[in-house]
Motif scaffolding. Sequence first.
Motif, PDB file in Angstrom:
ATOM      1  N   PRO A   1       9.653   2.891   5.634  1.00 56.82           N
ATOM      2  CA  PRO A   1       9.573   2.355   7.011  1.00 56.82           C
ATOM      3  C   PRO A   1       8.124   2.173   7.450  1.00 56.82           C
ATOM      4  O   PRO A   1       7.224   2.880   6.998  1.00 56.82           O
ATOM      5  N   HIS A   2       7.914   1.215   8.337  1.00 57.31           N
ATOM      6  CA  HIS A   2       6.589   0.994   8.906  1.00 57.31           C
ATOM      7  C   HIS A   2       6.291   2.105   9.902  1.00 57.31           C
ATOM      8  O   HIS A   2       7.011   2.288  10.887  1.00 57.31           O
ATOM      9  N   VAL A   3       5.221   2.852   9.634  1.00 58.64           N
ATOM     10  CA  VAL A   3       4.836   3.933  10.534  1.00 58.64           C
ATOM     11  C   VAL A   3       3.389   3.686  10.987  1.00 58.64           C
ATOM     12  O   VAL A   3       2.973   2.542  11.129  1.00 58.64           O
ATOM     13  N   ALA A   4       2.644   4.725  11.234  1.00 55.10           N
ATOM     14  CA  ALA A   4       1.262   4.563  11.706  1.00 55.10           C
ATOM     15  C   ALA A   4       0.410   3.883  10.637  1.00 55.10           C
ATOM     16  O   ALA A   4       0.665   4.017   9.437  1.00 55.10           O
ATOM     17  N   PRO A   5      -0.646   3.166  11.045  1.00 59.63           N
ATOM     18  CA  PRO A   5      -1.477   2.461  10.063  1.00 59.63           C
ATOM     19  C   PRO A   5      -2.220   3.383   9.107  1.00 59.63           C
ATOM     20  O   PRO A   5      -2.651   2.950   8.041  1.00 59.63           O
ATOM     21  N   ASP A   6      -2.354   4.676   9.452  1.00 60.06           N
ATOM     22  CA  ASP A   6      -3.063   5.605   8.570  1.00 60.06           C
ATOM     23  C   ASP A   6      -2.106   6.543   7.839  1.00 60.06           C
ATOM     24  O   ASP A   6      -2.489   7.634   7.410  1.00 60.06           O
TER      25      ASP A   6
ATOM     26  N   TRP B   1       5.907  12.144   3.758  1.00 58.14           N
ATOM     27  CA  TRP B   1       4.919  11.561   4.687  1.00 58.14           C
ATOM     28  C   TRP B   1       3.519  11.767   4.089  1.00 58.14           C
ATOM     29  O   TRP B   1       3.120  12.885   3.839  1.00 58.14           O
ATOM     30  N   ILE B   2       2.846  10.675   3.841  1.00 57.74           N
ATOM     31  CA  ILE B   2       1.524  10.727   3.214  1.00 57.74           C
ATOM     32  C   ILE B   2       0.487  10.276   4.232  1.00 57.74           C
ATOM     33  O   ILE B   2       0.544   9.127   4.723  1.00 57.74           O
ATOM     34  N   GLN B   3      -0.425  11.152   4.556  1.00 59.22           N
ATOM     35  CA  GLN B   3      -1.512  10.788   5.452  1.00 59.22           C
ATOM     36  C   GLN B   3      -2.598  10.083   4.643  1.00 59.22           C
ATOM     37  O   GLN B   3      -3.109  10.630   3.641  1.00 59.22           O
TER      38      GLN B   3
END
Length: 496
Positions: free
Chosen positions: A142-147, A493-495
């Motif tokens: 899914p599209h999440v935060a840009p970072d 979730w990968i930062q």
Amino acid sequence: MLDDSHEEWLRRAKALELPTAHRIDGADEPGGGATYTVRSPRDGRPLVEVADGATAEVDAAVAAARRAFDSGPWPRLAPADRGRVLLRIADLLETHRADLALTVSLEMGKPITDAYEIELRAAINTFRWYGQLADKLTDEAPHVAPDALALITREPAGVVGAVVPWNFPLTLASWKVAPALAAGCTVVLKPSESSPLSALLLGRLADEAGLPPGVLNVVTGDGPTAGRAIGLHPDVDVLAFTGSTAVGRHFLRYAADSNLKRVWLELGGKSPNIILPDAPDLDRAATTAAWGIFFNQGEMCTAPSRLLVHRSIADRVIETVVERATALRIGDPLDPATEMGALVGESHLARVQEHIAGGLDEGARLLTGGVRTLADTGGTFLEPTVFDRVEPRMRLAREEIFGPVLSVLTFDDVAEAVALANATEYGLAAGLWTSDLSTAHRVSRALKAGTVWVNCYEEGDLTVPFGGMKQSGNGRDKSAHAIEKYTELKTTWIQL
């Protein structure tokens, strides 16, 4: 196509070699030595002595499945490679189709034509369909935060315990086993004690197709012993069951008392079949109603056992149903001309007869059937049975009979028909006959059932899910949705 004569099937039956041992870790396993007799409902005679599994055999099968899952190659194979093995299983089922159909017919009384043309077709198509699906399942990003990057992946759930009934022994086993294997799980399959032989043959063929040892294990035995041991086993991660609502409750308790394994249940039914005055073809609707309740001797969870017919057309519909019932050819399941075979055994026949007697006591009118027939054969045959003047309060209208017994109820308008249809603890399937598109949509939405057939009954294929609402269970067999039962969702979730 099935073209052998009755005499040829009798010859084949005499020459057939039937399995007797559990199938555990890729080999035949006699177990602790205890056995029980499998009898054929066609004549009541013993077929074979089969290993009677208890806790020790279940423990061995689960341990094999656990090893195969935790350290074996199957969950780690590329999905396309798993799919190729499933396709080979389908090919072997096709190669041995006649012997498998004969085994099903002998062990549970299904007419050989139905076993060959319907049961085996379903099993073969199921393994083929999931074999083709195996490498087409996708994960999500899914599209999440840009970072950040979010991944949602499906992982095989682990060891699956599959407990299946006797009425469609290969079809229902395939509906559990094939998607579980496609997902990368390993399986312990327990067939009904009444129909263990076809499942044992499936286990052999699956190993022959290239399944690594321990990926599919088959343990024979009864529900209170072997089934309970699977339900309580702490190393079984998922339990998939088809059978009665009463036994389904036991599996929920077993899960609560052990490791809270996920339990997926496909349970009983008391399916309504509604015929409105504007049905596109009343004769076809009535003929289909009769076929639906008498197919497979009425031993169907989806059987349209409650015929709800508008009062204005009731006499015409009932006349056609009775004509069809009395014309059915009852006989030796090994005769290709037989249309209705034997009920699965003496105890089940007695249970169905008790329901018939109860219907008479409560005031329903018996129009045809209701008595045992061909008793001189030693088989458990029952005449197709039709009751009318059935009231919603009667057991005939409320309880699953699982035999060739049709209850006819009448109504005056659509609202009453929907109310009657939903006046049951079950919610597996329903039928509706109408020419009005708006009525078809409105009533289908109002019916509390997992499947609604409009102007047909028992139609569909593997692309659509199957399962129930209310006390008919949860989860779905068939279609890509079945994979959901045998996989776990993992979020990563990968930062960045």
